[in-house]
Design a protein around this motif. Structure first.
Motif, short mmCIF file in Angstrom:
data_model
loop_
_atom_site.label_atom_id
_atom_site.label_comp_id
_atom_site.label_asym_id
_atom_site.label_seq_id
_atom_site.Cartn_x
_atom_site.Cartn_y
_atom_site.Cartn_z
N UNK A 341 0.83 -1.20 0.00
CA UNK A 341 0.00 0.00 0.00
C UNK A 341 0.87 1.26 0.00
N UNK A 342 1.95 1.23 0.77
CA UNK A 342 2.88 2.35 0.82
C UNK A 342 3.57 2.54 -0.54
N UNK A 343 4.02 1.44 -1.11
CA UNK A 343 4.69 1.48 -2.42
C UNK A 343 3.75 2.02 -3.49
N UNK A 344 2.51 1.57 -3.49
CA UNK A 344 1.56 1.99 -4.51
C UNK A 344 1.22 3.48 -4.37
N UNK A 345 1.11 3.96 -3.15
CA UNK A 345 0.83 5.38 -2.93
C UNK A 345 1.97 6.24 -3.48
N UNK A 346 3.20 5.84 -3.18
CA UNK A 346 4.35 6.62 -3.63
C UNK A 346 4.64 6.45 -5.12
N UNK A 347 4.45 5.24 -5.63
CA UNK A 347 4.77 4.93 -7.02
C UNK A 347 3.69 5.40 -7.99
N UNK A 348 2.43 5.21 -7.61
CA UNK A 348 1.34 5.45 -8.56
C UNK A 348 0.34 6.51 -8.10
N UNK A 349 0.48 6.96 -6.87
CA UNK A 349 -0.47 7.95 -6.38
C UNK A 349 -1.87 7.39 -6.22
N UNK A 350 -1.96 6.12 -5.78
CA UNK A 350 -3.25 5.46 -5.59
C UNK A 350 -3.31 4.92 -4.16
N UNK A 351 -4.42 5.21 -3.49
CA UNK A 351 -4.63 4.71 -2.13
C UNK A 351 -5.45 3.42 -2.17
N UNK A 352 -4.91 2.37 -1.59
CA UNK A 352 -5.66 1.14 -1.30
C UNK A 352 -5.41 0.82 0.17
N UNK A 353 -6.24 -0.01 0.76
CA UNK A 353 -6.12 -0.31 2.18
C UNK A 353 -5.44 -1.67 2.36
N UNK A 354 -4.36 -1.72 3.15
CA UNK A 354 -3.71 -3.02 3.39
C UNK A 354 -4.65 -3.96 4.13
N UNK A 355 -4.63 -5.22 3.75
CA UNK A 355 -5.52 -6.20 4.36
C UNK A 355 -5.34 -6.35 5.84
#
Length: 391
Positions: A341-355
């Protein structure tokens, strides 16, 4: 005014409560530029016009005063009427209390029925409030794994193995947050039988009941174990009324009477004009047309997410049949859920919630909410796809 440095003494029970990781991510993302959130579970639709107009009329008509603690009688009867017409269940008005959303409904259930040393069986993964409510009630949380190979439904045999002489409650939440799973009728009946055999309460949290897809159906636990079930529900998701804070609980009359005692000192009553709007929501065909329209749009978005995931490397997803979430498996990335989730926020600017925000058995998964516009959803999915292809 400036406060001096001071040592404040806070009640120990408050320090037991963990802040929601969902909210933390959401608030962090708001401070960043060009970020698309697929995190928070809130409908992106506005409340249907007829419901808003009903609230305005209620204000003009003087619905600005206290109501009975349990709620306006006509509204409680409208809720009972809804269950009679929709599910063929005889629900007396006296078995209904109007609450400030399903959040308060679950809080009242835990505080009224559990005490120090009692055990409550909570699914894992599960929505975040149940464990925190258990802490406030000084009860012990016992986690029941929900597994992908079992379509994220409880295994009755595993449930039986967790029951002890201190077990007082089982939490059920279908359609499910975070997995989007629905509950098969035979599983619902099995859980009901267990609860009745061992004299255990079922807290059944059902705010996504109208967002089910394909051949899936919703089975209210109240239908199978009426004497054991506390049903929590909300207008937030069904009618896109999250900010209105309107929900209710249905339970045996004596339990409702005891809930009213606590409810009276927590909030007194839900805002009077909001309750009048709730009557309109339940009884107007215009409201239900809006619900069906929202469901069709959610279903279209659900298919878009699943189609994109099929084209992405390192990620997969069981088809969800309810709610507005996809619980995607990211184990092939080699990353932990929070790391991803941290990687995706920084890499792609997308928020998802970690399981893992929903329990340790959520490790290896992320929750994707498709309660956002089609355009933003597609843009976010394109970003995720690109980021994974470059991994």
């Amino acid at each position: 005014m400036r406060y001096k440095t001071h040592k404040y003494f806070i009640a120990g029970r408050i320090n037991l409560i963990q802040r929601s990781k969902i909210r933390e991510l959401f608030e962090r993302a708001r401070k960043m530029e060009n970020v698309i959130s697929l995190g928070i579970g809130e409908p992106d639709f506005d409340t249907p016009e007829n419901i808003k107009e009903a609230a305005k009329r209620a204000l003009d008509e003087g619905w600005t005063h206290y109501t009975p603690n349990a709620g306006i009688s006509e509204f409680r009867e409208a809720i009972a009427e809804y269950y009679r017409h929709t599910y063929g269940m005889d629900v007396p008005m006296e078995n209904v209390i109007v609450t400030a959303g399903a959040y308060e409904a679950t809080y009242l259930s835990f505080e009224t029925l559990l005490e120090n040393g009692d055990e409550v069986i909570i699914p894992d993964p599960a929505f975040v409030c149940y464990v925190e409510d258990a802490k406030m009630a000084e009860a012990k949380s016992v986690r029941l794994p929900l597994r992908e190979d079992n379509h994220f439904q409880p295994d009755p045999d595993e449930l039986l193995d967790l029951i002890t002489k201190r077990t007082r409650m089982i939490v059920i939440n279908y359609p499910n947050n975070p997995t989007g799973a629905t509950l098969d009728e035979e599983i619902a009946k099995a859980v009901a039988d267990i609860a009745q055999d061992y004299n255990i309460y079922i807290l059944s949290d059902e705010p996504y009941e109208h967002f089910i897809y394909g051949d899936a159906k919703h089975y209210p636990m109240l239908k199978y174990a009426p004497d054991n079930t506390i049903l929590a529900n909300s207008f937030s998701k069904t009618f896109a009324m999250t900010g209105w804070r309107l929900g209710f609980t249905i339970a045996p009359e004596q339990i409702i009477k005891d809930m009213i005692k606590l409810h009276a000192y927590v909030i007194g009553n839900v805002a009077s004009f909001v309750q009048i709007a709730g009557i309109e929501a339940l009884r107007s065909e215009e409201s239900w047309k809006a619900v069906r329209r929202m469901k069709d749009i959610y279903n279209e978005r659900r298919k878009i997410v699943l189609d994109y995931i099929q084209k992405m490397p390192y990620i997969s997803a069981l088809e969800p049949k309810g709610a507005f979430y996809v619980f995607a498996n990211i184990k092939e990335t080699g990353m932990k859920s929070e790391e991803f989730a941290e990687w995706l926020l920084n890499k792609a600017g997308v928020v998802v919630i970690p399981g893992t925000a929903f329990g340790k058995h959520g490790e290896g998964y992320i929750r994707i909410s498709y309660a956002t516009t089609k355009e933003k959803l597609i843009e976010a999915l394109e970003r995720i796809k690109k980021a994974l292809e470059e991994l």
